[in-house]
Each structure stands twice: as structure tokens, then as C-alpha cells.
Design an enzyme around this catalytic site. Structure first.
Site, PDB file in Angstrom:
ATOM      1  N   ILE A  19      -1.144  -0.784  16.348  1.00  0.00           N
ATOM      2  CA  ILE A  19      -0.649  -1.474  15.935  1.00  0.00           C
ATOM      3  C   ILE A  19       0.896  -0.803  15.327  1.00  0.00           C
ATOM      4  O   ILE A  19       1.710  -0.721  15.333  1.00  0.00           O
ATOM      5  CB  ILE A  19      -0.631  -2.629  14.749  1.00  0.00           C
ATOM      6  CG1 ILE A  19       0.535  -3.628  14.832  1.00  0.00           C
ATOM      7  CG2 ILE A  19      -1.263  -2.119  13.565  1.00  0.00           C
ATOM      8  CD1 ILE A  19      -0.287  -5.307  14.865  1.00  0.00           C
ATOM      9  N   GLY A  40      -7.510   0.605   6.315  1.00  0.00           N
ATOM     10  CA  GLY A  40      -7.698  -0.201   7.751  1.00  0.00           C
ATOM     11  C   GLY A  40      -5.938  -0.100   8.496  1.00  0.00           C
ATOM     12  O   GLY A  40      -5.756   0.911   7.903  1.00  0.00           O
ATOM     13  N   ASP A  42      -3.281  -1.405   7.140  1.00  0.00           N
ATOM     14  CA  ASP A  42      -2.835  -1.492   6.372  1.00  0.00           C
ATOM     15  C   ASP A  42      -1.794   0.289   5.749  1.00  0.00           C
ATOM     16  O   ASP A  42      -1.100   1.066   5.152  1.00  0.00           O
ATOM     17  CB  ASP A  42      -2.829  -2.122   4.693  1.00  0.00           C
ATOM     18  CG  ASP A  42      -2.396  -2.368   3.674  1.00  0.00           C
ATOM     19  OD1 ASP A  42      -0.755  -2.273   3.600  1.00  0.00           O
ATOM     20  OD2 ASP A  42      -2.417  -2.901   2.591  1.00  0.00           O
ATOM     21  N   SER A 125      -7.712 -10.014   8.378  1.00  0.00           N
ATOM     22  CA  SER A 125      -9.029 -10.223   7.734  1.00  0.00           C
ATOM     23  C   SER A 125     -10.059  -9.794   8.226  1.00  0.00           C
ATOM     24  O   SER A 125     -11.783 -10.720   7.726  1.00  0.00           O
ATOM     25  CB  SER A 125      -9.152 -12.178   7.001  1.00  0.00           C
ATOM     26  OG  SER A 125      -8.345 -12.605   5.987  1.00  0.00           O
ATOM     27  N   THR A 126     -10.593  -9.671   9.220  1.00  0.00           N
ATOM     28  CA  THR A 126     -11.921  -9.063   9.849  1.00  0.00           C
ATOM     29  C   THR A 126     -12.255  -7.383   9.736  1.00  0.00           C
ATOM     30  O   THR A 126     -13.141  -7.096  10.203  1.00  0.00           O
ATOM     31  CB  THR A 126     -11.438  -9.391  11.601  1.00  0.00           C
ATOM     32  OG1 THR A 126     -11.151  -8.939  12.253  1.00  0.00           O
ATOM     33  CG2 THR A 126     -11.219 -11.355  11.970  1.00  0.00           C
TER      34      THR A 126
HETATM   35  N1  APR Z   1      -4.194  -0.756  14.385  1.00  0.00           N
HETATM   36  C1  APR Z   1      -4.965  -1.711  14.841  1.00  0.00           C
HETATM   37  N2  APR Z   1      -5.683  -2.362  13.984  1.00  0.00           N
HETATM   38  C2  APR Z   1      -5.931  -1.836  13.263  1.00  0.00           C
HETATM   39  C3  APR Z   1      -5.578  -0.533  13.393  1.00  0.00           C
HETATM   40  C4  APR Z   1      -4.247  -0.139  13.794  1.00  0.00           C
HETATM   41  N3  APR Z   1      -4.758   1.281  13.476  1.00  0.00           N
HETATM   42  N4  APR Z   1      -6.810   0.259  12.045  1.00  0.00           N
HETATM   43  C5  APR Z   1      -7.747  -0.522  11.594  1.00  0.00           C
HETATM   44  N5  APR Z   1      -7.213  -1.790  12.405  1.00  0.00           N
HETATM   45  C6  APR Z   1      -7.778  -3.475  12.581  1.00  0.00           C
HETATM   46  C7  APR Z   1     -10.011  -3.282  11.657  1.00  0.00           C
HETATM   47  O1  APR Z   1     -10.415  -3.044  12.859  1.00  0.00           O
HETATM   48  C8  APR Z   1      -9.716  -4.765  12.282  1.00  0.00           C
HETATM   49  O2  APR Z   1     -10.030  -4.928  13.215  1.00  0.00           O
HETATM   50  O3  APR Z   1      -7.645  -3.959  11.862  1.00  0.00           O
HETATM   51  C9  APR Z   1      -8.760  -4.961  11.263  1.00  0.00           C
HETATM   52  C10 APR Z   1      -8.347  -5.433   9.444  1.00  0.00           C
HETATM   53  O4  APR Z   1      -8.820  -4.721   9.272  1.00  0.00           O
HETATM   54  P1  APR Z   1      -8.788  -4.371   7.441  1.00  0.00           P
HETATM   55  O5  APR Z   1      -6.741  -3.593   7.924  1.00  0.00           O
HETATM   56  O6  APR Z   1      -9.773  -3.836   6.679  1.00  0.00           O
HETATM   57  O7  APR Z   1      -7.562  -5.738   7.026  1.00  0.00           O
HETATM   58  P2  APR Z   1      -8.530  -7.182   5.972  1.00  0.00           P
HETATM   59  O8  APR Z   1     -10.133  -7.134   6.894  1.00  0.00           O
HETATM   60  O9  APR Z   1      -7.601  -8.126   6.706  1.00  0.00           O
HETATM   61  O10 APR Z   1      -8.298  -6.413   5.141  1.00  0.00           O
HETATM   62  C11 APR Z   1      -7.418  -6.258   3.903  1.00  0.00           C
HETATM   63  O11 APR Z   1      -7.942  -3.913   3.362  1.00  0.00           O
HETATM   64  O12 APR Z   1      -7.126  -2.070   3.422  1.00  0.00           O
HETATM   65  C12 APR Z   1      -6.974  -2.669   2.480  1.00  0.00           C
HETATM   66  O13 APR Z   1      -5.006  -3.267   1.734  1.00  0.00           O
HETATM   67  C13 APR Z   1      -5.589  -3.886   2.658  1.00  0.00           C
HETATM   68  O14 APR Z   1      -6.805  -4.811   0.773  1.00  0.00           O
HETATM   69  C14 APR Z   1      -6.235  -4.989   2.121  1.00  0.00           C
HETATM   70  C15 APR Z   1      -7.830  -4.908   3.277  1.00  0.00           C
END
Ligand code: APR
Length: 181
Positions: A19, A40, A42, A125-126
Site C-alpha cells: 500500500i 503491520g 501501520d 483488522s485481518t
Molecule cells: N501493504 C498492504 N498491506 C499490508 C502491508 C503493506 N505494506 N503490511 C502489512 N499489510 C497487511 C497485513 O498482511 C494484513 O493483511 O495489512 C493487513 C492488516 O494487518 P495489520 O497491519 O496487522 O492491521 P490490523 O489487523 O488492523 O491490526 C491493527 O496493528 O500495527 C498495529 O497499530 C496497529 O494496533 C494496530 C493493529
């Protein structure tokens, strides 16, 4: 790799990519309600966007409730804006689906208010938050498709999935999406 459908004059697209590389006007972030940053997607968005994202979050907001979203500039990203959306931690309760849908809908409402016509979303969230991808992908795609049917101001919504299993699951959900006549 990509799959897409048209809804009116708008496009709903699913791609496997990173992303932080997207050239849409806005990118969505999967944030936490403290807006404190994390791992992740974020972590990736804050690293690529640079310190201005966190500085703006701290200056303008005191957190963000689950199921809602706030906006900052995009810093060093190609995208001009980042929409920091807070999805639910998966608990198995019926509230999860409502909160996940609301996180996407509120993000799109911010786009409409700001005249943003293209946004890329991650799979909110996944990851760390543990929402099963099959269910989350249906909620995500149904919510944004419903929004697009009512708001033709947004021309492109792109889901950007990082790993191939999540991408394939979103492609399957896109094929099953039932659009009202
Ligand atoms: N581009 C696209 N998708 C990504 C990227 C990237 N660069 N990096 C990770 N992902 C994907 C993960 O593989 C997953 O499928 O984003 C999706 C969401 O995963 P998380 O980032 O863990 O988000 P979430 O499950 O919503 O958890 C949120 O995680 O990092 C913390 O601060 C954030 O506390 C919050 C929690």
C-alpha cells in the site's frame, strides 16, 4: 495481478501489492484507537510517510474510536492523504462486523468531504487484530460497493493485499459480491 468490477462510473479493484507504493489520492491505514503507530501496515505507512504523519496525528487528534477514522497528509508517500481507520479486534461478537463496516464507511465519508476521488485500502483488522479474512473481505467489499452506488464522486477504490492468501480471498469475495439492480 488484479481483479475489478465497475459500479456505475466507478471502479472497485483488488490487487496484490504494497500500500505504501500506491498512487491513489489517499491511502487507508489500519491504525489503533490511540493513534500511537504500531507494526503491520501501520508501521509500513509511518516509515514510508515519515515523521510528519505522527506529528500531525498528535497535534490534531486525541485518539480515534474503533469504527471511525481520521485524516492526515501523506508526508513522503505518493498519496496526498492518509486515512487512519480503526477496525475492531476480532472477538466473535456480532458487533465486530458493524465496527469493521463503519471503519470503511467513515473513511469514505472523509474522502467525500475532502473531494478525494481515489483511495487504496489495506485489509483492516485481518492481521494483528485477528479478523478471519473470509468474513472481513465480504464486509469490506460489500460496505464500499454500497457506498459507491450512492456516491459516484469516488471514482476508484482499490484494495491492496499484501500476501497471496489474502489477495485470493478478496478476489473470491469480489466474484461473489451481489450488487442490487
Ligand atoms: N501493504 C498492504 N498491506 C499490508 C502491508 C503493506 N505494506 N503490511 C502489512 N499489510 C497487511 C497485513 O498482511 C494484513 O493483511 O495489512 C493487513 C492488516 O494487518 P495489520 O497491519 O496487522 O492491521 P490490523 O489487523 O488492523 O491490526 C491493527 O496493528 O500495527 C498495529 O497499530 C496497529 O494496533 C494496530 C493493529
Amino acid at each position: 495481478m488484479a481483479a475489478k468490477i465497475n459500479i456505475g462510473k466507478s471502479t472497485l479493484e483488488v490487487v496484490q501489492s504494497d500500500i505504501t507504493l500506491q498512487d491513489t489520492e489517499a491511502v487507508g491505514n489500519a491504525a489503533n484507537s490511540a493513534l500511537a503507530g504500531g507494526g503491520g501496515v501501520d508501521g509500513a505507512i509511518h516509515r514510508a510517510g515519515g515523521p510528519s504523519l505522527m506529528a500531525e496525528l498528535k497535534a490534531r487528534y486525541k485518539g480515534c474510536p474503533t469504527g471511525s477514522a481520521v485524516m492526515t497528509g501523506g508526508g513522503n508517500l505518493k498519496a496526498k492523504y492518509v486515512i487512519h481507520a480503526v477496525g475492531p479486534r476480532y472477538s466473535g461478537s456480532p458487533k465486530d462486523a458493524a465496527l469493521l463496516g463503519a471503519a470503511y464507511r467513515e473513511s469514505l465519508e472523509l474522502c467525500s468531504q475532502q473531494n478525494i476521488s481515489s483511495i487504496a485500502f489495506p485489509s483492516i483488522s485481518t492481521g494483528v487484530y485477528g479478523y478471519p479474512v473470509e468474513e472481513a473481505s465480504r464486509i469490506a467489499l460489500n460496505t464500499v460497493a454500497n457506498y459507491l452506488e450512492r456516491h459516484q464522486d469516488i471514482k476508484l477504490i482499490r484494495f491492496v493485499l499484501f500476501d497471496s492468501r489474502t489477495y485470493q480471498t478478496y478476489v473470491a469475495a469480489l466474484k461473489e459480491l451481489v450488487l442490487p439492480e
